[in-house]
Design an enzyme around this catalytic site. Structure first.
Site, PDB file in Angstrom:
ATOM      1  N   THR A 181       0.818  -1.219   0.000  1.00 22.68           N
ATOM      2  CA  THR A 181       0.000   0.000   0.000  1.00 22.68           C
ATOM      3  C   THR A 181       0.851   1.268   0.000  1.00 22.68           C
ATOM      4  O   THR A 181       1.961   1.287   0.555  1.00 22.68           O
ATOM      5  CB  THR A 181      -0.908   0.003   1.253  1.00 22.68           C
ATOM      6  OG1 THR A 181      -1.485   1.296   1.404  1.00 22.68           O
ATOM      7  CG2 THR A 181      -0.144  -0.301   2.526  1.00 22.68           C
TER       8      THR A 181
ATOM      9  N   TYR B  80      -1.600  -0.016  10.012  1.00 25.73           N
ATOM     10  CA  TYR B  80      -1.874  -0.700   8.746  1.00 25.73           C
ATOM     11  C   TYR B  80      -0.648  -0.590   7.834  1.00 25.73           C
ATOM     12  O   TYR B  80      -0.100  -1.600   7.372  1.00 25.73           O
ATOM     13  CB  TYR B  80      -3.123  -0.078   8.097  1.00 25.73           C
ATOM     14  CG  TYR B  80      -3.315  -0.489   6.675  1.00 25.73           C
ATOM     15  CD1 TYR B  80      -3.449  -1.831   6.330  1.00 25.73           C
ATOM     16  CD2 TYR B  80      -3.346   0.466   5.644  1.00 25.73           C
ATOM     17  CE1 TYR B  80      -3.607  -2.214   5.011  1.00 25.73           C
ATOM     18  CE2 TYR B  80      -3.515   0.092   4.333  1.00 25.73           C
ATOM     19  CZ  TYR B  80      -3.632  -1.249   4.014  1.00 25.73           C
ATOM     20  OH  TYR B  80      -3.784  -1.616   2.698  1.00 25.73           O
TER      21      TYR B  80
END
Ligand code: UDP
Length: 328
Positions: free
Chosen positions: A118, A142
């Site tokens: 990501t 995350y």
């Protein structure tokens, strides 16, 4: 016989679209999923192997049964806000799960691993061109957990010859234009589906998370990529590895940034409806702007993103959200 690919998270939003693309490319996608956030109905393009990445024996069993030539690893917890509230859950699930999967792959002699990372690994780097060589300083659990998995892949590459293609996604949106599958999270936290639900009156007004950021209209800027284009890149990445090419990292974004208010304006135009909004506080963990500054995937993989424009992304998401299968 067609080659099998083990697709972790194959019952989820991006994983199910990847399964469709793999099956159209002549592979048999085996969806490995624990169905906590995935949907059994989204597994339509190959078998479902129900299992959990925290249970190594279930991974070994799926690999022994299907003998995949490669792994595509999507399964993860992926919500920035939740990761700020419960970092332990993110570190345990994402990092331990990936470690089990990598060790199982290496033990079975699988050398090709496509990983869903990501842009959240870059953190908040105002004004910096985000390309694959940009140093990564994640600002939420995350992004931190995904960066740790990237490091793990590098280390197992050195020790065991595991070859990986790492994709750092920007914001994924849209749905299968044929309407077979789409985005469905429970709870939904993502901007575009929430906005479409708010238009339909299925949810209260959309809350804009922060309107005092240092951007032209005060709201966060993101680079949106269509899920169909994203999964096309994964098939290209898989072929890259199966052809024996080296481990490589690719950003997947378009290079165009849209603020939250701009996305809202687009949704109003595309649906010809009013988007009810209220202004709220910033969401902890959000970077101000995340826009890709790289065309490596286009140049090296031959990626050709054709649907990653805001109109198609909203139209395809809207078509899906209007279907009876969608339970927003
Ligand atoms: N956002 C918002 N209201 C919402 C959901 C999201 O203003 O109800 C904003 C969020 O702060 C971010 C952008 O929309 O700037 C995209 O958020 P999303 O959760 O869709 O993806 P993320 O950027 O977290 O991966």
């Amino acid at each position: 016989m067609s080659d099998h690919v083990l697709v972790t998270g194959g019952a989820g939003y991006i994983g199910s679209h990847a399964c469709k693309a793999l099956s159209q490319a002549g592979f048999v996608p085996v969806a490995f999923d624990n169905l906590t956030t995935g949907w059994a109905d989204a597994v339509r393009f190959g078998p479902l192997a129900k299992g959990d990445l925290l249970d190594r024996a279930s991974i070994d069993a799926a690999i022994a049964q299907y003998r995949p030539v490669a792994i595509m690893h999507f399964a993860a917890l992926s919500l920035v806000g939740e990761s700020m509230k419960n970092p332990g859950l993110y570190w345990r699930t994402n990092v331990t799960g990936a470690l089990n999967l990598i060790e199982a792959s290496v033990a079975a002699g699988i050398k090709s691993f496509v990983f869903s990372s990501t842009c959240a690994t870059y953190g908040d780097q105002d004004g910096v061109q985000l390309d694959e060589s940009t140093p990564q300083y994640p600002i939420n659990a995350y992004g931190g957990s995904k960066r740790a998995i990237e490091d793990m892949l590098r280390d197992f590459g050195a020790s065991d010859g595991l070859k990986s293609v790492i994709f750092r996604y920007f914001n994924v949106a849209g749905a299968d234009p044929e309407g077979e599958i789409g985005e469905q999270h429970r709870p939904e936290t993502h901007l575009i589906p929430l906005m479409l639900d708010a238009i339909e009156g299925k949810r209260p007004a959309l809350t804009v998370f922060g309107s005092d950021y240092a951007t032209p209209d005060g709201t966060c800027i993101r680079d949106y990529v269509h899920v169909m284009d994203l999964v096309d890149a994964h098939v290209l990445g898989l072929r890259w590895l199966l052809e024996g090419k080296p481990s490589r990292v690719f950003n997947l974004g378009t290079g165009s940034g849209f603020s939250v208010r701009e996305v809202i304006r687009w949704a109003g135009q595309v649906t010809n409806r009013e988007v009810p909004i209220v202004e709220g506080p910033r969401r902890p963990g959000d970077a101000v702007a995340l826009v890709s500054g790289s065309s490596r995937a286009i140049e090296e993989l031959g990626w050709n993103p054709t649907r990653s424009n805001m109109r198609d992304m909203i139209l395809d998401a809207w078509r899906w959200a209007s279907k009876p299968e969608y339970q927003g």
